[in-house]
Write an enzyme that holds these catalytic residues in place. Structure first.
Site, PDB file in Angstrom:
ATOM      1  N   HIS A   1     -28.575  10.871 -20.674  1.00 11.43           N
ATOM      2  CA  HIS A   1     -27.928  10.660 -21.963  1.00 11.43           C
ATOM      3  C   HIS A   1     -26.883  11.730 -22.240  1.00 11.43           C
ATOM      4  O   HIS A   1     -25.761  11.448 -22.658  1.00 11.43           O
ATOM      5  CB  HIS A   1     -28.998  10.659 -23.061  1.00 11.43           C
ATOM      6  CG  HIS A   1     -28.482  10.228 -24.405  1.00 11.43           C
ATOM      7  ND1 HIS A   1     -29.185  10.421 -25.562  1.00 11.43           N
ATOM      8  CD2 HIS A   1     -27.323   9.638 -24.765  1.00 11.43           C
ATOM      9  CE1 HIS A   1     -28.478   9.956 -26.577  1.00 11.43           C
ATOM     10  NE2 HIS A   1     -27.351   9.474 -26.120  1.00 11.43           N
TER      11      HIS A   1
ATOM     12  N   CYS B   1     -17.288  -1.172 -12.802  1.00 13.77           N
ATOM     13  CA  CYS B   1     -17.455  -0.244 -13.928  1.00 13.77           C
ATOM     14  C   CYS B   1     -18.083   1.086 -13.518  1.00 13.77           C
ATOM     15  O   CYS B   1     -18.635   1.791 -14.351  1.00 13.77           O
ATOM     16  CB  CYS B   1     -18.293  -0.895 -15.033  1.00 13.77           C
ATOM     17  SG  CYS B   1     -19.938  -1.414 -14.509  1.00 13.77           S
TER      18      CYS B   1
END
Length: 753
Positions: free
Chosen positions: A361, A673
């Site tokens: 994260h 991506c």
């Protein structure tokens, strides 16, 4: 011999400094092999030489003074060849070199073996004897085994600073980790220490021993009062047997037990928190190894007591500073997004963490914020970094501590060049992403965070190629409800409308855990992750799909993407759930349009199922990061093998070309991506292959757009043809660097070694 080996390694590992460790090592080996001399030469990479660091048998005045360039003398020959050398009469060997300071002319026999760790030379172990002796196979095997066992110990000790190399000019040191967010920064290391964590207490030399002892006694006194108060509160609610545990705690804290031992460590030169942590860890390790169940349970009590006392010791030592320098490089064992929020944005220049990965994260946030970051720096000596001048290279995963003036000047120049380039490219960011010969290459952005500047990006992109829905799940303490998710998704869809927004369903597992839904597996990347999790928990996926559909009402720019697909059956099941969500909403009076649906191509198996998948979905999205690590069998977050992870590996380029050709044949759009899309050279290759769009982190957009606007499509196709004929990643990188240099685009590429 095994017992000797075990004892030597244990003693070296427990040594407090280089001198003690090496002294123990050479003495133990000499005794075990019953020989006259044992010496250790440390390889200094900067000097490309071997330095005599410890000996028993040679003259002690030679230590630190005898320096052998790589390949010179018998020791240098062992290091250069990276193989043992066993001689009965060393002085007759043409490589023999005499050093008067060592007195080694008296010794005939020579056995030297290299100490190598992960292909890196660390040094050479040597034994010698006055009389001619041919060291037998058992002798050689023992010394080779000794060297192999010591390699890991020495590598860790050298990297963490517990064993110091000969001092380099300026005291410069370099540590490597996983490049998590690109960019470079120079500044001051600000070390964040988690509160009451016995494993994260630094070793510090106290200025006032009496003060440290007084601090300890005060902390123990507070802990005793705390335990006494807790016992009084619970006296009427627990049994006498359970209440007796508090008496045990009090006894452990008594003057004759824990306190005396910790005070002794303080008197030996350790500050109070460090002395406490040392003593508690030693007691815990001992108790956890004993056979007695009762004593093993006491290990937890000791650990708990240690944390309680440490918490009081740290009351005057805040884990986070009250003020930050203007150029703060945040350093910690594990940095959370919450920690980032405590640092003023204008002062935060970079992040370094012992734990974490390129997909954690904090890494995702750092990339979105454009903050250079290196994570997974497992050998970082946190205690010695506070306030040190550092240079952070987020392109190559490096941290330089106390950099030499030459290195500082070099990076200052590189950083200035990057800033000037950013200003230059800013002027063309609203121009079309098209080649000089008219080929349009849509550029998309990866999002998932509030820090993504929607208003600024909207005019510069073709849409959102990847919205990571797991990020909102990570920052809550529970699964977000349908209303909560609907609001989050609506913000994204509305913010970028009418541009398409590709929303990936929850992708957890691997190295992305939710704090309230931990997944612990021996091999998480090959385990329960992506669609495997959400299909096993349809109640979670259904809420998410319903929220996405409701958020898309009247906008119609939603694209749904299913991650970590391995089998066609998984797609069929996911589509059934999507159709059920549409039907349920219709029954509730909410009419929604079925969105375009795609699958992520990131598991190698899907490369060979494109035809079957094309019958079921509307588009493909290649996740090149995972596809790279699965094809190459390399965990990109493991610093030991991360150098083998290369998105420009010929095997991966071949797979990507095959995927693009299949998508063209099947008349399906295909995007990419992964990080390769954000690399200017990689983007040119992907464009030439036939990818219909590229999605990347926002900070990568300017350089990729610049490359596309300056290289004709026909030139990119020729470049692809040239690259596909190369055999190794090194050749690919070298050729790309050469061609971009010829096109005067080298400034768009990250700095190379």
């Amino acid at each position: 011999m095994l017992e000797v080996l075990r004892r030597v390694i244990q003693e070296v590992n427990g040594a407090r400094n280089l001198d003690a460790a090496l002294s123990t090592m050479v003495r133990r080996i000499r005794k075990a092999m019953q020989t006259d001399v044992c010496s250790f030469y440390l390889y200094d990479k900067e000097l490309e030489s071997l330095v005599l660091m410890e000996t028993i048998g040679l003259r002690t005045q030679a230590v630190g003074r005898v320096v052998l360039p790589l390949g010179e003398g018998l020791v240098g020959l062992v290091a250069k060849r990276s193989e043992p050398l066993n001689l009965e009469d060393a002085q007759t060997h043409p490589q023999f070199r005499y050093f008067e300071a060592t007195g080694e002319e008296r010794y005939s026999s020579f056995l030297g073996v290299p100490i190598i760790h992960q292909r890196h030379m660390l040094g050479v172990l040597v034994v010698q004897q006055a009389e001619k002796r041919r060291y037998d196979d058992e002798d050689e095997a023992f010394l080779v085994t000794m060297a192999a066992q010591l390699a890991g110990v020495l590598a860790h000790a050298l990297a963490t600073g517990n064993l110091m190399r000969p001092a380099l000019a300026g005291g410069q040191a370099m540590f490597k980790g996983v490049a998590a967010s690109p960019g470079m920064a120079m500044g001051e290391a600000v070390v964040i220490t988690p509160p009451a964590d016995l494993n994260s207490v630094p070793d510090l030399v106290p200025r006032d021993l009496d003060y440290e002892v007084a601090r300890l006694k005060e902390a123990i006194g507070k802990t005793r009062s705390e335990i006494r108060a807790a016992a009084e509160r619970l006296a009427s609610r627990i049994s006498a047997q359970e209440l007796a545990l508090f008496d045990v705690y009090q006894q452990m804290l008594g003057e004759a037990a824990l306190a005396d031992e910790v005070e002794k460590r303080i008197r030996e030169g350790q500050w109070a928190p460090g002395a406490l942590a040392d003593v508690v860890r030693r007691h815990v390790q001992y108790l956890e190894r004993v056979d007695d169940n009762y004593l093993r349970e006491r290990a937890a009590d000791i650990r708990d007591l240690g944390r309680r006392v440490l918490a009081h010791l740290q009351e005057d030592t805040p884990s986070t500073p009250e003020t930050y320098p203007d150029n703060a490089i945040l350093v910690g064992d594990e940095i959370s997004v919450a920690m980032l929020g405590e640092v003023p944005r204008d002062k935060l220049k970079g992040l370094v963490s012992v734990r974490g990965s390129s997909t954690s994260h904090v890494a995702i946030v750092a990339r979105a914020m454009g903050i250079p970051s290196v994570l997974g720096m497992v050998d970082l000596p946190l205690p010695r970094l506070g306030g040190a001048a550092v240079v952070l290279d987020g392109h190559r995963g490096r941290l330089f501590v106390r950099p030499a003036p030459e290195l500082t000047a070099r990076y200052a120049s590189l950083i200035a060049e990057e800033e000037a380039l950013s200003e230059l490219l800013e002027h063309e960011q609203d121009l079309p992403s098209a080649t000089p010969d008219g080929h349009i290459m849509p550029l998309m952005v990866n999002t998932g965070l509030a820090v993504d500047a929607t208003a600024l990006l909207k005019s510069r992109i073709g849409g959102v190629g990847l919205y990571r829905t797991e990020v909102p799940f990570m920052i809550t303490e529970r699964f977000p409800g349908e209303k909560e998710q609907t609001r989050l998704y609506r913000d994204q869809l509305e913010g970028f409308a009418p541009l398409p927004v590709v929303m990936r369903t929850l992708d957890i597992g691997g190295d992305k855990d939710l704090p309230y839904f931990p997944i612990e597996e021996a091999n998480p990347f090959l385990g329960w992750r992506g669609m495997r999790v959400t299909l096993d928990h349809p109640e979670v996926l259904m809420v998410q799909l319903r929220a996405m559909l409701k958020a898309s009402i009247d906008l119609d720019n939603l694209y749904v993407l299913f991650p970590m697909i391995t089998n066609v059956e998984e797609v069929d099941e996911a589509l059934r759930l999507l159709d059920r969500a549409i039907l349920e909403l219709g029954e509730e009076g909410i009419t929604v349009i079925r969105p375009q649906v795609g699958v992520m191509i990131e598991v190698p198996a899907t490369i060979y199922q494109m035809d079957a998948l094309a019958k079921r979905v509307d588009f493909f999205s290649v996740g090149s990061n995972d596809l790279t690590q699965y094809l190459l069998a390399v965990d990109r977050n493991n610093p030991r093998v991360s150098s083998l992870y290369d998105a420009l590996h010929p095997a991966l380029l071949g797979a990507l070309l095959e995927l693009a050709n299949d998508a063209t044949r099947l008349n399906k759009p295909i995007s990419l991506c992964g990080e390769l899309a954000g690399d200017p050279a990689g983007a040119l290759l992907l464009m030439a292959m036939g990818f219909t769009s590229l999605s990347m982190n926002a900070p990568s957009l300017p350089k990729v757009r610049a490359a596309i606007r300056r290289v004709p499509f026909t030139d990119a196709q020729q470049l692809l043809k040239e690259v596909m004929g190369l055999d190794t990643p090194a050749q690919v990188h070298a050729h790309l660097d050469q061609r971009l240099d010829e096109w005067q685009l080298a400034h768009l590429m990250p700095p190379r070694d």
